[in-house]
Scaffold this motif. Structure first.
Motif, PDB file in Angstrom:
ATOM      1  N   PRO A 183      44.484  30.669  54.664  1.00 38.59           N
ATOM      2  CA  PRO A 183      45.162  30.877  53.378  1.00 38.59           C
ATOM      3  C   PRO A 183      44.337  31.721  52.414  1.00 38.59           C
ATOM      4  O   PRO A 183      44.891  32.542  51.676  1.00 38.59           O
ATOM      5  CB  PRO A 183      45.340  29.447  52.847  1.00 38.59           C
ATOM      6  N   LEU A 184      43.007  31.537  52.425  1.00 32.94           N
ATOM      7  CA  LEU A 184      42.148  32.307  51.524  1.00 32.94           C
ATOM      8  C   LEU A 184      42.104  33.774  51.946  1.00 32.94           C
ATOM      9  O   LEU A 184      42.082  34.673  51.103  1.00 32.94           O
ATOM     10  CB  LEU A 184      40.746  31.705  51.522  1.00 32.94           C
ATOM     11  N   ARG A 185      42.111  34.006  53.254  1.00 33.14           N
ATOM     12  CA  ARG A 185      42.093  35.389  53.742  1.00 33.14           C
ATOM     13  C   ARG A 185      43.329  36.151  53.284  1.00 33.14           C
ATOM     14  O   ARG A 185      43.278  37.357  53.067  1.00 33.14           O
ATOM     15  CB  ARG A 185      41.985  35.399  55.272  1.00 33.14           C
ATOM     16  N   LYS A 186      44.431  35.434  53.134  1.00 30.17           N
ATOM     17  CA  LYS A 186      45.656  36.080  52.664  1.00 30.17           C
ATOM     18  C   LYS A 186      45.562  36.470  51.189  1.00 30.17           C
ATOM     19  O   LYS A 186      46.311  37.336  50.723  1.00 30.17           O
ATOM     20  CB  LYS A 186      46.851  35.158  52.886  1.00 30.17           C
ATOM     21  N   ASP A 187      44.646  35.822  50.458  1.00 25.87           N
ATOM     22  CA  ASP A 187      44.480  36.119  49.035  1.00 25.87           C
ATOM     23  C   ASP A 187      43.461  37.217  48.772  1.00 25.87           C
ATOM     24  O   ASP A 187      43.250  37.614  47.625  1.00 25.87           O
ATOM     25  CB  ASP A 187      44.040  34.849  48.278  1.00 25.87           C
ATOM     26  N   LEU A 188      42.813  37.702  49.817  1.00 29.28           N
ATOM     27  CA  LEU A 188      41.809  38.757  49.643  1.00 29.28           C
ATOM     28  C   LEU A 188      42.475  40.042  49.170  1.00 29.28           C
ATOM     29  O   LEU A 188      43.618  40.334  49.532  1.00 29.28           O
ATOM     30  CB  LEU A 188      41.074  39.013  50.960  1.00 29.28           C
ATOM     31  N   PRO A 189      41.772  40.845  48.368  1.00 27.68           N
ATOM     32  CA  PRO A 189      42.323  42.147  47.974  1.00 27.68           C
ATOM     33  C   PRO A 189      42.493  43.034  49.196  1.00 27.68           C
ATOM     34  O   PRO A 189      41.810  42.840  50.209  1.00 27.68           O
ATOM     35  CB  PRO A 189      41.267  42.698  47.010  1.00 27.68           C
ATOM     36  N   VAL A 190      43.379  44.004  49.122  1.00 23.01           N
ATOM     37  CA  VAL A 190      43.688  44.840  50.278  1.00 23.01           C
ATOM     38  C   VAL A 190      42.454  45.585  50.770  1.00 23.01           C
ATOM     39  O   VAL A 190      42.328  45.866  51.967  1.00 23.01           O
ATOM     40  CB  VAL A 190      44.830  45.827  49.938  1.00 23.01           C
TER      41      VAL A 190
END
Length: 301
Positions: A183-190
């Protein structure tokens, strides 16, 4: 000539470690951690390259040593930072680390996970390395007074730096990203998306081979087979870079330019591979060599 597509730097914002860590971390280490990171925040905010022409000119004239200083500061900071994540330490979740995209202050990402800080540090180290390599590849007036050119020494040095950048990015992909929850990886900036990191890594590898091919072209000793092999390595790197980045949501200006840059380098590499394979066939020495004589031609057709 500047051979690597410009990407915006991500820079850190200040963090108060004493408020977050309190008595959970040795005071001397916390002071060292704070001092090292504060130095990076100040240096990155003042000196990291921007896309503006005036700053780019300044970087050309003065930025080489400054980029190296910032890179060294990151190298000094990283081992101390790793103390927050050692052996699954619970301290890794106590500090909220904040980074911003230098070209867009609104693009700010704050995450309470020290692995995010490690990932951001490795990304910045890679970007600094790419900038250092670009500076080495800017033509300079030669001692003989003829047209500006890039010396062989600078080209060799740039190859080492491109490979170093690829190493930082490979470490980020293989070692750091898996430490972050899904879930945190999905919140990373592009900028820190796995596809972007892989594309950058492959670009760095492709660019190092590009420089090697240029040196082979200038060398009377390099055979056509060597030049074709290098061109084929370029095809593989740029094709994989394109595969990794084409489906990512890079909606802003630099994202579109980044895609076009990779596409251009891929087409350029294919043209070089075809060219040298054709020369080998025309030479008549390897007439039994087919298009499959070099594996990259399967992707070229």
């Amino acid at each position: 000539m500047c051979l690597f597509m410009y990407l915006a730097f991500r820079i850190p914002k200040p963090v108060d470690f004493s408020l977050s860590l309190g008595d959970h971390f040795p005071k001397n280490l916390m002071e060292s951690l704070s001092a090292l990171r504060t130095r990076i925040v100040v240096m990155a905010g003042q000196e990291a390259p921007t896309v503006s022409r005036s700053r780019r000119k300044s970087a050309t004239q003065h930025g080489g040593s400054t980029l190296a200083d910032l890179h060294q500061a990151l190298e000094d900071y990283l081992p101390v930072l790793l103390g927050l994540v050692k052996d699954g330490s619970q301290l890794q979740h106590k500090v909220q680390f904040v980074w911003i995209n230098q070209e867009d202050d609104a693009e700010e990402t704050a995450i309470s996970n020290a692995w995010y800080e490690v990932l951001s540090v490795l990304h910045l180290m890679a970007m600094l390395s790419l900038s250092q390599a670009n500076l080495l590849l800017l033509p300079r007036t030669s001692a003989d007074g003829y047209h500006p050119k890039v010396s062989e020494e600078s080209r060799r040095a740039s190859i080492d730096i491109f490979l170093k950048a690829a190493g930082y990015l490979d470490c980020a992909i293989r070692t750091v990203l898996p430490q972050l929850p899904t879930p945190l990886r999905k919140d990373l900036p592009v900028d820190l998306a796995e596809g972007v990191l892989r594309a950058l890594c492959l670009q760095a590898l492709g660019q190092s081979v590009d420089i090697q091919l240029g040196m082979a072209i200038d060398s009377a000793k390099a055979t056509l087979a060597v030049k074709r092999r290098l061109a084929c390595e370029m095809v593989k790197s740029w094709q994989q870079a394109q595969d990794n980045i084409m489906n990512l949501p890079l909606a802003n200006g630099w994202g579109g330019k980044h895609r076009l840059f990779i596409k251009w380098k891929y087409v350029e590499a294919k043209a070089a591979a075809y060219y040298y394979h054709g020369l080998i066939l025309d030479e008549g020495k390897h007439r039994e060599v087919s298009w499959d004589g070099c594996s990259c031609f399967a992707s070229c057709r």
